[in-house]
Design an enzyme around this catalytic site. Structure first.
Site, short mmCIF file in Angstrom:
data_model
loop_
_atom_site.label_atom_id
_atom_site.label_comp_id
_atom_site.label_asym_id
_atom_site.label_seq_id
_atom_site.Cartn_x
_atom_site.Cartn_y
_atom_site.Cartn_z
N GLU A 29 25.93 60.58 10.67
CA GLU A 29 26.65 59.49 9.99
C GLU A 29 25.87 58.17 10.08
O GLU A 29 24.92 58.05 10.86
CB GLU A 29 28.05 59.34 10.59
N LYS A 173 36.35 58.27 21.15
CA LYS A 173 35.83 57.04 21.76
C LYS A 173 36.77 56.54 22.86
O LYS A 173 37.98 56.62 22.73
CB LYS A 173 35.64 55.96 20.69
N1 PSU Z 1 30.45 56.94 17.20
C1 PSU Z 1 29.75 55.96 17.83
N2 PSU Z 1 29.79 54.70 17.28
C2 PSU Z 1 30.51 54.42 16.15
C3 PSU Z 1 31.24 55.47 15.49
C4 PSU Z 1 31.18 56.71 16.08
O1 PSU Z 1 29.10 56.19 18.86
O2 PSU Z 1 30.52 53.27 15.71
C5 PSU Z 1 32.02 55.16 14.21
C6 PSU Z 1 32.25 56.41 13.38
O3 PSU Z 1 31.74 56.16 12.08
C7 PSU Z 1 33.76 56.57 13.34
C8 PSU Z 1 34.19 55.14 13.39
O4 PSU Z 1 34.21 57.27 12.21
O5 PSU Z 1 33.35 54.62 14.42
C9 PSU Z 1 35.68 55.00 13.68
O6 PSU Z 1 36.16 53.83 13.08
P1 PSU Z 1 37.73 53.60 12.90
O7 PSU Z 1 38.29 53.58 14.29
O8 PSU Z 1 37.84 52.26 12.19
O9 PSU Z 1 38.25 54.72 12.07
#
Ligand code: PSU
Ligand code: MN
Length: 319
Positions: A29, A173
């Site tokens: 990604e 996360k």
């Molecule tokens: N993994 C990481 N860093 C990130 C992400 C994933 O180590 O920044 C990103 C991914 O693209 C994931 C996003 O889909 O964070 C989640 O964002 P949100 O909580 O706004 O859905």
């Protein structure tokens, strides 16, 4: 103007060839490049992830969006362009914002949800990221709620429920309500599997402090389970969680305390919506004096390597 998603894909020749010949491919990604990590660590980790996929014997396909096209595989110039684009100019594309991303000019980075949509449309079955999104602290009220429930639940979870793909990460996360995230994934039929330990990996920490719903001893067993899951045609993805390398892991209690502190600060600062996750990651990098960035970069590259190994094994099974 009204082309289908498939019509909007631009495949890098190497990826096109790998698809045509059934070679293993790993999607990567781009939101973690544009919004998740500071420059120059972001471009370093993007390159190192691609090298780790290659080292495992698979072909990397980093996915991003530019000028109305979904790029399946970025060449060196494109990767640099995305990683060095002035802050604030890269749009964060998820399922709900995919049409907006494809309607604007310039770069959009794809989150887990948008990357899964694009990779699936291209015919790719394995994807590596750092940590999946999920239920934010306070989304549901309860002890973690500071005010009223925010309902901030990442579209990543919905995507995992509806797109058949193997997603390799280091766990949800740590900024999230991880227990609630697991519950949503269970309800939506998404297996979550820890590799090599009973505890769920905790993103920048080895353990999230919760038992994983399933665990397997090694990558071979993870690949076998993933192959079975995909063959059943249930429609959902499967999340394979590998712990962050031990030498850079944050201690479990430190990771948790820092995440809680950052979440409180974000609430006080009134940060919400798609900006929340990038804000929290940046704030945690400050609080830990860069230690979280070292863990985050190492775990991303490690996930890419394991995803490469899984893709190689899956390519031996007809799909
Ligand atoms: N993994 C990481 N860093 C990130 C992400 C994933 O180590 O920044 C990103 C991914 O693209 C994931 C996003 O889909 O964070 C989640 O964002 P949100 O909580 O706004 O859905
Ligand atoms: Mn959100």
């Amino acid at each position: 103007m009204t082309s289908s998603l498939r019509d909007r894909l631009t495949l890098l020749p190497e990826v096109d060839h790998a698809l045509a010949t059934g070679r293993p491919i790993v999607a990567l990604e781009s939101t973690l490049i544009s919004h998740g990590l500071p420059y120059p660590q972001n471009v370093e980790v993007a390159r190192a992830s691609e090298a780790a996929v290659r080292g495992a014997g698979a072909v990397p396909a980093t996915i991003g969006i530019r000028d109305g096209r979904v790029l399946i595989g970025l060449d060196d110039d494109a990767l640099d362009g995305l990683a060095t684009a002035p802050s604030g100019t890269v749009f964060k594309a998820a399922r709900p914002s995919l049409s907006a991303a494809l309607s604007r000019t310039g770069w959009s980075a794809t989150t887990v949800s948008a990357t899964m949509i694009a990779a699936h449309a291209a015919g790719i079955r394995v994807f590596a990221t750092g940590g999946i999104g999920g239920v934010h602290r306070g989304a549901l009220g309860g002890p973690d709620a500071i005010h009223r429930p925010t309902f901030d639940i990442s579209s990543d979870l919905e995507e995992l429920a509806r797109t058949p793909m193997v997603v390799v990460c280091a766990g949800p996360k740590g900024i999230l309500d991880v227990a609630a995230t697991l519950e949503v994934l269970e309800t939506r039929g998404v297996p979550v599997v820890a590799v090599g330990q009973a505890e769920l990996p905790g993103f920048t920490a080895r353990s999230a402090g919760i038992r994983a719903p399933w665990s397997v001893p090694d990558v071979a067993a993870a690949a076998a389970l993933a192959a079975t899951h995909l063959a059943l045609d249930l429609g959902s993805g499967i999340v394979i969680c590998v712990p962050v390398p031990a030498d850079v892991a944050l201690p479990d209690d430190v990771a948790r305390a820092v995440a809680e502190r950052a979440a409180h600060e974000a609430d006080e600062a009134g940060v919400h919506g798609p900006a929340l996750t990038p804000w929290l990651l940046a704030r945690i990098a400050e609080i830990t004096d860069g230690a979280s960035v070292r863990a985050n970069t190492a775990l991303i590259v490690n996930d890419a390597r394991i995803a490469g190994q899984i893709a190689v094994r899956l390519a031996q099974v007809p799909g």
